[in-house]
Motif scaffolding. Structure first.
Motif, PDB file in Angstrom:
ATOM      1  N   ARG A 182      53.975 107.515  63.212  1.00 33.39           N
ATOM      2  CA  ARG A 182      55.002 107.469  64.248  1.00 33.39           C
ATOM      3  C   ARG A 182      55.464 108.880  64.599  1.00 33.39           C
ATOM      4  O   ARG A 182      55.654 109.209  65.763  1.00 33.39           O
ATOM      5  CB  ARG A 182      56.201 106.633  63.790  1.00 33.39           C
TER       6      ARG A 182
ATOM      7  N   ASP B 119      53.648 100.439  72.556  1.00 37.34           N
ATOM      8  CA  ASP B 119      53.382  99.005  72.509  1.00 37.34           C
ATOM      9  C   ASP B 119      52.494  98.622  71.323  1.00 37.34           C
ATOM     10  O   ASP B 119      52.120  97.466  71.170  1.00 37.34           O
ATOM     11  CB  ASP B 119      52.735  98.540  73.819  1.00 37.34           C
TER      12      ASP B 119
ATOM     13  N   ILE C 131      51.407  97.712  67.496  1.00 39.38           N
ATOM     14  CA  ILE C 131      52.066  96.919  66.459  1.00 39.38           C
ATOM     15  C   ILE C 131      51.574  97.372  65.091  1.00 39.38           C
ATOM     16  O   ILE C 131      50.372  97.505  64.873  1.00 39.38           O
ATOM     17  CB  ILE C 131      51.743  95.427  66.666  1.00 39.38           C
TER      18      ILE C 131
ATOM     19  N   TYR D 256      61.423 104.777  59.914  1.00 41.50           N
ATOM     20  CA  TYR D 256      60.603 103.906  60.746  1.00 41.50           C
ATOM     21  C   TYR D 256      60.278 102.615  60.005  1.00 41.50           C
ATOM     22  O   TYR D 256      59.758 102.654  58.898  1.00 41.50           O
ATOM     23  CB  TYR D 256      59.294 104.601  61.113  1.00 41.50           C
TER      24      TYR D 256
ATOM     25  N   PRO E 174      58.101  99.009  59.902  1.00 37.77           N
ATOM     26  CA  PRO E 174      56.955  98.344  60.538  1.00 37.77           C
ATOM     27  C   PRO E 174      57.470  97.253  61.470  1.00 37.77           C
ATOM     28  O   PRO E 174      58.613  96.815  61.354  1.00 37.77           O
ATOM     29  CB  PRO E 174      56.185  97.755  59.359  1.00 37.77           C
ATOM     30  N   ASP E 175      56.618  96.801  62.379  1.00 31.30           N
ATOM     31  CA  ASP E 175      57.054  95.750  63.298  1.00 31.30           C
ATOM     32  C   ASP E 175      57.149  94.419  62.583  1.00 31.30           C
ATOM     33  O   ASP E 175      57.874  93.530  63.011  1.00 31.30           O
ATOM     34  CB  ASP E 175      56.063  95.643  64.459  1.00 31.30           C
ATOM     35  N   SER E 176      56.408  94.295  61.478  1.00 33.86           N
ATOM     36  CA  SER E 176      56.427  93.025  60.764  1.00 33.86           C
ATOM     37  C   SER E 176      55.853  93.211  59.352  1.00 33.86           C
ATOM     38  O   SER E 176      55.118  94.159  59.095  1.00 33.86           O
ATOM     39  CB  SER E 176      55.574  92.018  61.549  1.00 33.86           C
TER      40      SER E 176
ATOM     41  N   LEU F  57      54.630  88.851  68.218  1.00 32.95           N
ATOM     42  CA  LEU F  57      54.874  90.297  68.218  1.00 32.95           C
ATOM     43  C   LEU F  57      54.491  90.932  69.555  1.00 32.95           C
ATOM     44  O   LEU F  57      55.193  91.808  70.053  1.00 32.95           O
ATOM     45  CB  LEU F  57      54.108  90.967  67.072  1.00 32.95           C
TER      46      LEU F  57
ATOM     47  N   LYS G  30      57.240  90.108  71.903  1.00 36.26           N
ATOM     48  CA  LYS G  30      58.436  90.878  71.598  1.00 36.26           C
ATOM     49  C   LYS G  30      58.279  92.320  72.090  1.00 36.26           C
ATOM     50  O   LYS G  30      59.191  92.891  72.682  1.00 36.26           O
ATOM     51  CB  LYS G  30      58.636  90.847  70.075  1.00 36.26           C
ATOM     52  N   LYS G  31      57.100  92.895  71.832  1.00 31.37           N
ATOM     53  CA  LYS G  31      56.838  94.268  72.269  1.00 31.37           C
ATOM     54  C   LYS G  31      56.908  94.379  73.792  1.00 31.37           C
ATOM     55  O   LYS G  31      57.424  95.355  74.331  1.00 31.37           O
ATOM     56  CB  LYS G  31      55.448  94.716  71.795  1.00 31.37           C
TER      57      LYS G  31
ATOM     58  N   ASN H 219      61.789 100.691  74.376  1.00 31.33           N
ATOM     59  CA  ASN H 219      61.042 101.649  73.554  1.00 31.33           C
ATOM     60  C   ASN H 219      60.619 102.877  74.343  1.00 31.33           C
ATOM     61  O   ASN H 219      60.610 103.987  73.821  1.00 31.33           O
ATOM     62  CB  ASN H 219      59.818 100.968  72.938  1.00 31.33           C
TER      63      ASN H 219
ATOM     64  N   ASP I 268      68.836  89.963  67.354  1.00 30.75           N
ATOM     65  CA  ASP I 268      67.989  91.133  67.103  1.00 30.75           C
ATOM     66  C   ASP I 268      68.377  92.290  68.019  1.00 30.75           C
ATOM     67  O   ASP I 268      68.424  93.445  67.601  1.00 30.75           O
ATOM     68  CB  ASP I 268      66.510  90.795  67.357  1.00 30.75           C
TER      69      ASP I 268
END
Lengths: 224, 539
Positions: free
Chosen positions: B77, B85, B87, B106, B108-110, B128, B131-132, B139, B167
């Motif tokens: 990152r 975008d 994941i 940072y 993780p996204d999941s 995901l 969501k992104k 973002n 969220d």
């Protein structure tokens, strides 16, 4: 190092070995070149491995809980997202067992809970139900008396009567471990996890009964 | 079930076990992915990511020796190897609890717990991607640090897709904190708390109180939170900071002890504990904590020469001077591209030799300090490095130089209360003549006064006077970001009212460059540069 610590580190070791078993089994099953004389048995093996894995995770979490080291992360979550995920994660095994697995839930329903701990509870409850269901397991979530109630029921023979007497009361749960038959660890774990969910006035609990809508065992976790 | 969605996406699987890599690839093929690359460790993954933009990275947390999954994510990152975008999914053996609760930059996204099925991955990925896509504008705004835009995009999302309002609220509060809009963040946490008693919102309140420098309030909020939620390590971290900012070192040490017992893997926490133990005169404990920090953070980008320097000094304090000199002597080799590594190596060597009683060796090592200083812009010397220099000069009896650096470093970091407390604590052990808590407060207060006077003059519309005052202050303190930013703001406001002039625009750019040089991460730069861009010269 005392016994509980030794136990905890053994569990890590066992989990790692189990990971190797589970991964290799998955590779074999997933490989079209593999010829099983009875593919059904391979799936049952996978199912058992998954169950042992769930049990170990529960043991570890119970150990951490005893040490006051279990981290709790309660946030607002969409209930349907969770139900959908646990259903799809268990679909293949249920199919090979000849059991239909489905859920019903208002897509707008949300609740406050620790997502991964509740996932563990549902995974192990489904794992249990898989052993006893005749043809169907059904998940359902709705609000009752201001509690979020998530229910897992099957169409099997139901819980033995001596179990039904003691649910909902924490310290009796330990005694249940002595009752033969269904795996008790899952219920003990579910009971502990339900109690970690509380507001100033109310505390979560579990309830088990027989014959809800499918006629078999019915597990409920009530979360404030 | 055919899924054209995944057929076009590029996947990267990172796992140190070959079997596991092929298993994960098999799972991805089962969900109709077609482009799947594999990496066996963190550095291989980073190389691949620098050559190709991946849509999804599926990474195991444990990657054997080398970086772990979290360190890989942080570096990826930070180096912008992941698109906005993209994941990143962290795969873990047990539940990811400790990682989720850790104070990391940072996330993780999941998270996925092993073992999982192809069907679960498919369901998770679809969500995901949705969501992104939803958060894409947010973002995008965040990558340019345009916080105001990110917040207004989130406000819109809460109306158009209220399902995930919880969220979005959490994210919004987080962004408000980054944008230093503390009152706004506090209101969000209070709104959440009015509906439900939630630990993360209480933690948010404590964080905001700490950042607003309401240390006593922060302390009571965080203590009460810990009372109810003993395992929330991030609460301990902020409590310790609040205690440090009030110079309550032994209490801070106790807080950090408790937190490291719950979670010993936190790198920043071990560093804090090591520093506090040093300040409290417990070199053995400091040594242990420094060693843990170095072992946990070995592969992390966050590892700093100051931490190795700290270990060397702890070793010296424990009478192990040979080992200490070895650690000190490896600093520049361990940090080949760090601008202050040479200086740290030199100052640490001076301090260790002097502690050993080798005055001659120390004096000789001081030449190394002077040499390293020549290659450095004095304004770019960090707070920590500055304090090292003060200690070094003081130790060898160069009182004038020590107090000169001390003045600069305190004035440049006048608004960092934890640092000022550290300086005061260090000065009680140094023979610096007339320098005491009061004189340090004085240096600090002078900067505050000038700065406040400048801001007041701006508010009264007396731009020329404000500019004159802040210009002088900024030139005197080129390393002080707050003063330089306010000098820039004064000029901008004047130009907004009276028209822009070439010469003044140049001056603003000079201030901005100074701030950027010392703190490229400083969010306040964005506001100033945005306003600067809107000004068109009239002459």
């Amino acid at each position: 190092m005392d016994f509980p610590d030794m136990l905890a580190s053994s569990i890590h070791d066992i989990k790692n070995s189990l990971g190797v078993v589970s991964n290799n089994l998955a590779i074999l099953i997933g490989d079209p070149e593999t010829k099983f004389s009875d593919p059904q048995r391979a799936c049952l093996l996978q199912h058992e491995v998954q169950r042992v894995n769930n049990n170990l995770i529960q043991l570890l979490n119970l150990y951490k809980l005893g040490e006051n080291a279990l981290m709790l992360d309660i946030c607002e979550h969409q209930v349907e997202d969770l139900l959908e995920e646990v259903v799809v994660n268990n679909e293949a095994i249920c199919k090979s067992l000849g059991v239909t697995l489905d859920y019903g839930c208002d897509p707008e329903l949300s609740g406050y809970f620790d997502l991964e701990l509740l996932r563990g509870v549902l995974e192990s409850t489904i794992g249990n139900a898989q052993r006893y269901a005749t043809s169907r397991i059904h998940l359902d979530a709705k609000y009752k008396d201001d509690y979020l109630v998530i229910q897992v029921e099957d169409d099997g023979a139901g819980f033995p009567p001596e179990l039904l007497k003691v649910t909902g009361i924490g310290h009796h749960m330990i005694q249940m471990l002595n009752v033969s038959g269904r795996t008790r660890l899952g219920l003990l774990f579910a009971e502990k996890i339900s109690r970690l969910h509380r507001t100033k006035e109310r505390t979560g609990f579990i309830r088990i009964e027989n014959g809800c809508t499918l006629g078999g065992g019915c597990f409920q976790i009530w979360l404030p | 079930m055919a899924d054209a969605l995944f057929a076009q996406k590029k996947f990267l699987v990172v796992d140190d076990f070959a079997d596991m890599r092929s298993l994960l690839r098999g799972i991805l093929y089962a969900i109709e992915a077609q482009h799947v690359d594999l990496a066996a460790n963190g550095s291989e993954a980073l190389t691949r990511m620098s050559k190709k933009r991946y849509d999804v990275v599926l990474c195991d947390y444990n990657l054997g020796p080398g970086k772990d999954g979290q360190q890989l994510l942080e570096e990826a990152r930070h180096r912008e190897l992941l698109g906005i975008d993209s994941i990143f999914i962290m795969v873990t053996a047990e539940n990811a609890r400790e990682m989720v609760m850790a104070a990391v930059e940072y996330f993780p996204d999941s998270y996925l717990t092993k073992p999982f099925t192809a069907e679960l991955l498919r369901t998770r990925l679809r969500k995901l991607f949705d969501k992104k896509a939803n958060l894409s504008n947010v973002n995008r705004a965040l990558t340019t640090k345009n916080y105001a835009r990110a917040i207004s995009e989130l406000d819109q999302l809460m109306v158009t897709s209220p399902k995930y309002k919880a969220d979005y609220q959490k994210l919004k509060a987080d962004i408000c904190i980054r944008a230093m809009r503390y009152d706004k963040a506090l209101r969000i946490y209070q709104d959440v708390l009015s509906v439900r008693d939630l630990s993360w919102a209480h933690l948010g309140v404590g964080k905001v109180q700490f950042l607003q420098k309401k240390y006593a309030q922060a302390e009571s909020t965080l203590k009460e939170l810990i009372e109810h939620d003993r395992t929330l390590t991030e609460a301990y971290d902020y409590l310790a900071r609040a205690q440090l900012a009030q110079s309550r070192y032994s209490e801070a040490e106790k807080t950090l002890d408790d937190a490291t017992k719950i979670s010993p893997r936190g790198f920043q926490r071990q560093v804090m504990l090591a520093e506090v133990a040093t300040a409290n005169g417990e070199p053995e404990k400091a040594e242990t904590a420094y060693r843990k920090a170095i072992s946990v953070g070995k592969q992390s980008m966050k590892m700093q020469p100051a931490i190795h320097a700290g270990l060397a000094k702890a070793l010296a304090a424990n009478g192990r001077h040979t080992e200490a000199l070895e650690v000190a002597g490896r600093i520049s080799r361990n940090f080949p591209s760090h601008p202050q590594a040479q200086l740290y190596q030199a100052t640490t060597t001076v301090l260790v030799k002097s502690d050993e009683g080798d005055e001659e060796g120390a004096a000789k090592a001081l030449e190394g300090v002077e040499k390293a200083m020549k290659n450095l812009d004095p304004a770019s010397i960090s707070a920590n490095m500055g304090l090292e220099l003060v200690k070094t000069y003081a130790k060898l009896g160069h009182k004038d130089k020590a107090s000169e650096v001390l003045h600069t470093v305190v004035a440049n970091n006048h608004d960092d209360d934890i640092f000022i407390a550290e300086v005061k604590s260090a000065c009680t052990n140094l023979d610096l003549g007339e320098i005491d808590d009061a004189s340090i407060n004085n240096i600090q207060q002078n900067v505050v006064k000038t700065n406040n006077k400048g801001v007041q003059l701006i508010q009264q519309g007396q731009f020329d006077q404000a500019i004159e005052l802040l210009h002088q202050a900024a030139d005197g303190l080129p390393g002080n970001r707050t003063v330089n930013l306010n000098a820039a703001k004064a000029l901008i406001l004047k130009m907004q009212k009276q028209g822009a002039k070439h010469e003044e625009l140049q001056q603003v750019r000079a201030y901005v460059d100074r701030v950027r040089h010392n703190g490229p991460e400083d969010w306040r730069l964005i506001e100033v540069t945005n306003q600067l861009q809107k000004l068109v010269p009239t002459d």
